[in-house]
Design an enzyme around this catalytic site. Structure first.
Site, PDB file in Angstrom:
ATOM      1  N   MET A  54       0.332  15.700  28.914  1.00 31.21           N
ATOM      2  CA  MET A  54       1.070  14.449  29.055  1.00 31.21           C
ATOM      3  C   MET A  54       0.614  13.419  28.030  1.00 31.21           C
ATOM      4  O   MET A  54       1.420  12.676  27.466  1.00 31.21           O
ATOM      5  CB  MET A  54       0.915  13.900  30.482  1.00 31.21           C
ATOM      6  CG  MET A  54       1.741  12.669  30.748  1.00 31.21           C
ATOM      7  SD  MET A  54       3.496  12.969  30.452  1.00 31.21           S
ATOM      8  CE  MET A  54       4.052  13.351  32.099  1.00 31.21           C
ATOM      9  N   LYS A  64     -28.603   4.166  58.933  1.00 32.48           N
ATOM     10  CA  LYS A  64     -29.241   5.340  59.537  1.00 32.48           C
ATOM     11  C   LYS A  64     -29.840   5.020  60.901  1.00 32.48           C
ATOM     12  O   LYS A  64     -29.731   5.814  61.839  1.00 32.48           O
ATOM     13  CB  LYS A  64     -30.306   5.897  58.596  1.00 32.48           C
ATOM     14  CG  LYS A  64     -30.812   7.252  59.052  1.00 32.48           C
ATOM     15  CD  LYS A  64     -31.701   7.907  58.009  1.00 32.48           C
ATOM     16  CE  LYS A  64     -32.153   9.284  58.485  1.00 32.48           C
ATOM     17  NZ  LYS A  64     -33.060   9.915  57.516  1.00 32.48           N
ATOM     18  N   PHE A  90     -33.963   3.571  48.057  1.00 30.86           N
ATOM     19  CA  PHE A  90     -33.531   4.858  47.534  1.00 30.86           C
ATOM     20  C   PHE A  90     -32.144   5.211  48.079  1.00 30.86           C
ATOM     21  O   PHE A  90     -31.911   5.152  49.285  1.00 30.86           O
ATOM     22  CB  PHE A  90     -34.541   5.946  47.909  1.00 30.86           C
ATOM     23  CG  PHE A  90     -34.124   7.314  47.435  1.00 30.86           C
ATOM     24  CD1 PHE A  90     -33.996   7.579  46.069  1.00 30.86           C
ATOM     25  CD2 PHE A  90     -33.821   8.319  48.334  1.00 30.86           C
ATOM     26  CE1 PHE A  90     -33.586   8.822  45.629  1.00 30.86           C
ATOM     27  CE2 PHE A  90     -33.411   9.571  47.898  1.00 30.86           C
ATOM     28  CZ  PHE A  90     -33.299   9.825  46.542  1.00 30.86           C
ATOM     29  N   GLN A  91     -31.250   5.544  47.202  1.00 24.20           N
ATOM     30  CA  GLN A  91     -29.862   5.910  47.535  1.00 24.20           C
ATOM     31  C   GLN A  91     -29.128   4.814  48.293  1.00 24.20           C
ATOM     32  O   GLN A  91     -28.302   5.080  49.162  1.00 24.20           O
ATOM     33  CB  GLN A  91     -29.809   7.241  48.289  1.00 24.20           C
ATOM     34  CG  GLN A  91     -30.262   8.388  47.390  1.00 24.20           C
ATOM     35  CD  GLN A  91     -29.928   9.753  47.923  1.00 24.20           C
ATOM     36  OE1 GLN A  91     -29.934   9.980  49.127  1.00 24.20           O
ATOM     37  NE2 GLN A  91     -29.651  10.690  47.016  1.00 24.20           N
ATOM     38  N   GLU A  95     -18.218  15.505  46.768  1.00 27.79           N
ATOM     39  CA  GLU A  95     -17.633  14.523  47.688  1.00 27.79           C
ATOM     40  C   GLU A  95     -16.236  14.104  47.264  1.00 27.79           C
ATOM     41  O   GLU A  95     -15.420  13.710  48.092  1.00 27.79           O
ATOM     42  CB  GLU A  95     -18.525  13.282  47.825  1.00 27.79           C
ATOM     43  CG  GLU A  95     -19.819  13.518  48.596  1.00 27.79           C
ATOM     44  CD  GLU A  95     -20.956  13.975  47.711  1.00 27.79           C
ATOM     45  OE1 GLU A  95     -20.711  14.283  46.517  1.00 27.79           O
ATOM     46  OE2 GLU A  95     -22.098  14.033  48.203  1.00 27.79           O
TER      47      GLU A  95
HETATM   48  C1  LIG Z   1      -8.940  11.336  36.260  1.00 27.19           C
HETATM   49  C2  LIG Z   1      -7.944  11.105  35.188  1.00 27.19           C
HETATM   50  N1  LIG Z   1      -8.351  10.975  33.908  1.00 27.19           N
HETATM   51  C3  LIG Z   1      -7.450  10.770  32.922  1.00 27.19           C
HETATM   52  C4  LIG Z   1      -6.116  10.689  33.201  1.00 27.19           C
HETATM   53  C5  LIG Z   1      -5.109  10.435  32.089  1.00 27.19           C
HETATM   54  N2  LIG Z   1      -4.194  11.572  31.971  1.00 27.19           N
HETATM   55  C6  LIG Z   1      -2.967  11.564  32.518  1.00 27.19           C
HETATM   56  S1  LIG Z   1      -2.172  13.005  32.308  1.00 27.19           S
HETATM   57  C7  LIG Z   1      -3.443  13.652  31.427  1.00 27.19           C
HETATM   58  C8  LIG Z   1      -3.377  15.034  30.879  1.00 27.19           C
HETATM   59  C9  LIG Z   1      -3.373  16.064  31.935  1.00 27.19           C
HETATM   60  O1  LIG Z   1      -3.565  17.306  31.318  1.00 27.19           O
HETATM   61  P1  LIG Z   1      -3.374  18.659  32.105  1.00 27.19           P
HETATM   62  O2  LIG Z   1      -4.066  18.602  33.418  1.00 27.19           O
HETATM   63  O3  LIG Z   1      -3.738  19.776  31.218  1.00 27.19           O
HETATM   64  O4  LIG Z   1      -1.823  18.660  32.456  1.00 27.19           O
HETATM   65  P2  LIG Z   1      -0.543  18.731  31.491  1.00 27.19           P
HETATM   66  O5  LIG Z   1      -0.131  17.327  31.210  1.00 27.19           O
HETATM   67  O6  LIG Z   1      -0.926  19.474  30.265  1.00 27.19           O
HETATM   68  O7  LIG Z   1       0.461  19.452  32.327  1.00 27.19           O
HETATM   69  C10 LIG Z   1      -4.477  12.722  31.304  1.00 27.19           C
HETATM   70  C11 LIG Z   1      -5.727  12.959  30.555  1.00 27.19           C
HETATM   71  C12 LIG Z   1      -5.741  10.807  34.552  1.00 27.19           C
HETATM   72  N3  LIG Z   1      -4.476  10.705  34.943  1.00 27.19           N
HETATM   73  N4  LIG Z   1      -6.660  11.040  35.515  1.00 27.19           N
END
Ligand SMILES: Cc1ncc(C[n+]2csc(CCOP(=O)(O)OP(=O)(O)O)c2C)c(N)n1
Lengths: 558, 162
Positions: free
Chosen positions: A471, A162, A112-113, A50
């Site tokens: 990042m 529902k 439920f749900q 979803e």
């Molecule tokens: C759902 C979610 N969880 C955690 C984060 C925190 N976060 C921001 S950037 C990042 C790293 C992203 O890694 P990747 O997809 O490998 O991209 P890169 O930065 O290496 O290009 C994280 C964990 C986020 N933005 N979204």
């Protein structure tokens, strides 16, 4: 003639011009799915989660400007939509999310749900409804689409019990909404528009700061006219990419934390900042008291609550951006040779501090983006996840058209981009759609490979694989003494094999001389998705970087 | 600065949740809150007392207006409004103190509405500050239980906007 609530729902969606819905069935939406069975006018797409449905509906909305629609069952189905709803809410994307709810006699009994989805989504929706009778369905759907798509757009949840889907009644679709508490102001106060024109005429160094509001109101042409008439530079926010052609000499590209040095210097030097559909987000302003310290401020926004929320505004205009820019353009006299000294200064910054990166023997992620721009001739819809790859895509692809940039700006949702690219490809079947991902993010909704393969969507999935949550690693490098806590992904699975297991084409590219050829080959694949796993320089950083809490001119450039 | 905000809202499910949620989510402090019906059956009035400077107040009003079911919002000017808060105060009382309590209540235009062997209940409807004064003066007798409604307010004169 009497029809069921579920039939009424589908009829209502047709009246709203809905052609496609993204949904996942379950117990409390069975009556709706029964009506959808054999339905011709509305195409139903079944993503594999979803969260995928909501992001797909969101991506569809971003590229088409129409309302994105998705359906989920009660309880876990509905709670799985939360991240997608919050993502759309933060970026003001028009969506209608239809959820099933347990039958009215069961509501409030921990059935439920059962999940209180109107309660849960209250802070992340523009509005929401709990529908307990079939008779309400046409009115609520009419209102939901109206609210989602007008004023400052946003997601609206319609939770339908529902039994309301089953009960029959005389269907009639209303032609008007009656919402006394909802009247968005479209026309800016003429006195304020005049006051803005006066400030603009007096300014020596004006700077246009354009945000997602320009895209939402369809005002890219008006913005371009405004900038050219004034002969003054434009910087866009992450959400505003595509609002102004980055190939234009007046373009300063993105500002803020990872903005260009010349955009950030221009902000700090300008004597008038004209915010157009932008909201002074903290990633844009850096240290707030030091933001645009020499400037007076004009702000044009359809949402009165955005005016003066973070920054004091000298001339606020509450109104639709497109309409207001038209009026403003009419007040600006044609005059040659405006702001030449200011533009010269900007040219100097552009020459001295261009966006750049250092080459070495590894594949540079920035180079991959440049090559995507080259092989697509800039004609592509770019959908991203969140992280370094997102910032590089924003920096190194030259956006020239609105609704070609699909990225989670406000919430920063990893896992957004791939399902969004599916919605984007459905919305724009003839466009080239790229999903630019990190190796972390792509694994958050990788199951949607199934959806892309089944529907033969020719999406190009580009993974800039650095074996890191890049990042976060960058912040750990620069702020936490290289203590790489839980950011190393060296045990990643083989993404090529995963793609192939789903029936997608895939390539791994490890040599920088092969980057362009791989992209060209990918462009030739038209009968399904292709995943390109680029092994890129692992510890490359996104620059410029304004460290958190610093002023924009205190950025690290190299 | 304390402000009294009056919001006219549609009588629909979830409205109060949205309004209260807005305050907690955006970090505005609610000092008191009172909800009730009005002269029109389809709308209710929510009276909220908040602390905040002008900027905060402006944001609160704008954010309230953004809610679809909020029809009108007013910042009630203190000197042009009648403000009341109702309190029921159960005070410890005996033969000796009962008279003194009654006199005190009278000076505040409060009424004793229940007398029991060891307590009396005082009903008072006044400006918030005066309710608090009475409460303080009653403390020496021992307040056993206290309930206050939160402020309601209405603007003086012909204007019906609060
Ligand atoms: C759902 C979610 N969880 C955690 C984060 C925190 N976060 C921001 S950037 C990042 C790293 C992203 O890694 P990747 O997809 O490998 O991209 P890169 O930065 O290496 O290009 C994280 C964990 C986020 N933005 N979204």
């Amino acid at each position: 003639m009497k029809i069921s609530g579920a039939q009424a729902l589908i009829e209502s969606l047709k009246k709203e011009g809905v052609e496609i819905v993204f949904g996942y069935p379950g117990g409390t939406v069975l009556p709706i799915y029964d009506v959808l069975y054999g339905e011709k006018a509305i195409k139903h797409i079944l993503p594999r989660h979803e969260q995928g449905s909501t992001h797909a509906a969101d991506g569809y909305a971003r590229v088409t400007g129409k309302v994105g629609v998705c359906i989920a069952t009660s309880g876990p189905g509905a709670t799985n939509t939360i991240t997608g709803i919050a993502t759309a809410f933060m970026d003001s994307i028009p969506m209608v999310i239809i959820t099933g709810q347990v039958a009215t006699p069961l509501i409030g009994r921990d059935s439920f749900q059962e999940a209180d989805i109107t309660g849960i989504t209250q802070p992340i929706t523009k509005h929401n409804y709990l529908v307990k009778t079939a008779e309400e369905i046409p009115r609520v759907i009419k209102e939901a689409f109206y609210i989602a798509s007008t004023g400052r757009p946003g997601p609206v949840v319609v939770d339908i019990a529902k039994d309301a889907q089953v009960n029959k009644f005389d269907f009639k679709y209303p032609d008007k909404v009656n919402l006394p508490g909802y009247k968005p102001t479209l026309k800016g106060d003429p006195e304020q528009v005049k006051a803005a024109a006066k400030l603009i005429a007096e300014s020596k160094k004006p700077l246009i700061y354009a945000g997602g509001g320009v895209i939402a109101s369809g005002a890219a042409a008006e913005l371009t006219e405004f900038a050219r008439k004034l002969n003054t530079p434009v910087t866009t926010t992450l959400m505003g990419l595509g609002a102004f052609p980055e190939t234009d000499k007046l373009a300063l590209q993105m500002l803020g934390m990872h903005g260009t040095a010349f955009a950030n210097y221009a902000v700090q030097e300008c004597d008038l900042l004209i915010a157009v559909g932008a909201r002074f987000d903290d990633r844009v302003t850096g240290h707030l008291p030091s933001f645009a310290p020499k400037a007076k401020h004009i702000q044009i926004d359809i949402d009165p609550a955005e005016i003066g929320k973070n920054v004091r505004i000298d001339v606020p205009i509450v109104g639709d951006v497109k309409q207001t820019l038209k009026e403003l353009n009419a007040l600006i006299p044609v005059k040659a040779g405006r702001h030449l000294a200011w533009l010269k200064q900007i040219e100097e910054w552009k020459n001295k501090f261009p966006l750049s990166y250092k080459k070495n023997n590894f594949i540079k992620p920035q180079y991959v983006i440049e090559m995507i721009d080259e092989v697509t001739k800039g004609e592509a819809i770019i959908c991203t996840e969140v992280g370094q790859h997102q910032m590089w895509a924003a920096q190194f692809f030259k956006f020239t058209k609105p609704r070609t940039w699909v990225s989670s700006g406000g919430l920063g949702t990893m896992g957004y981009g791939f399902p969004a690219s599916i919605g984007a490809q459905f919305g724009r079947p003839d466009s080239t759609v790229f999903n630019i991902a990190g190796d972390g993010s792509i694994q958050m909704n990788i199951q949607e490979l199934a959806t892309a393969v089944i529907h033969k969507l020719p999406i190009k999935i580009v993974v800039l694989n650095n074996s890191f949550l890049g990042m976060v690693r960058q912040w750990q490098e620069l702020i936490y003494e290289k203590r790489y806590s839980s950011t190393n992904l060296c045990n990643n699975p083989d993404l090529v094999k995963i793609a192939e297991a789903y029936g997608a084409k895939a390539m791994r590219i490890t040599d920088q001389t092969k980057v362009k050829a791989a992209l060209e080959e990918a462009m030739k694949i038209t009968d399904g998705p292709v995943l390109l796993d680029f092994s890129v320089d692992k510890e490359e950083n996104v620059l410029p970087f304004v460290p958190p809490g610093q002023a924009l001119n205190e950025m690290i450039i190299d | 600065m304390k402000h009294t905000i009056s919001a006219i809202v549609e009588n629909k499910p979830g409205v109060l949740h949205r309004v209260v949620g807005l305050f907690s989510r955006r970090g505005y402090n609610i000092d008191s809150l009172a909800v009730g019906t009005t002269e029109k059956t389809e709308v209710s009035r929510i009276t909220i007392v908040v602390t905040g400077d002008d900027l905060v107040l402006e944001q609160i009003i704008k954010q309230l207006y953004k809610q679809i079911d909020v029809l009108e919002v007013f910042d009630l000017p203190q000197n042009e409004s009648i403000e009341r808060e109702l309190a029921l105060i159960k005070v410890k009382a005996n033969e000796k103190t009962r008279n003194e309590i009654a006199q005190l209540a009278e000076t505040f235009n409060a009424r004793i509405v229940d007398v029991a062997e060891e307590t009396v209940i005082i009903e008072v409807s006044l400006e918030k500050e005066k309710v608090e004064n009475l409460q303080k003066l009653l403390e020496k007798f021992g307040i056993q239980e206290l309930v206050r409604t939160g402020k309601i307010a209405i603007q003086k004169g012909g204007k019906n906007n609060g």
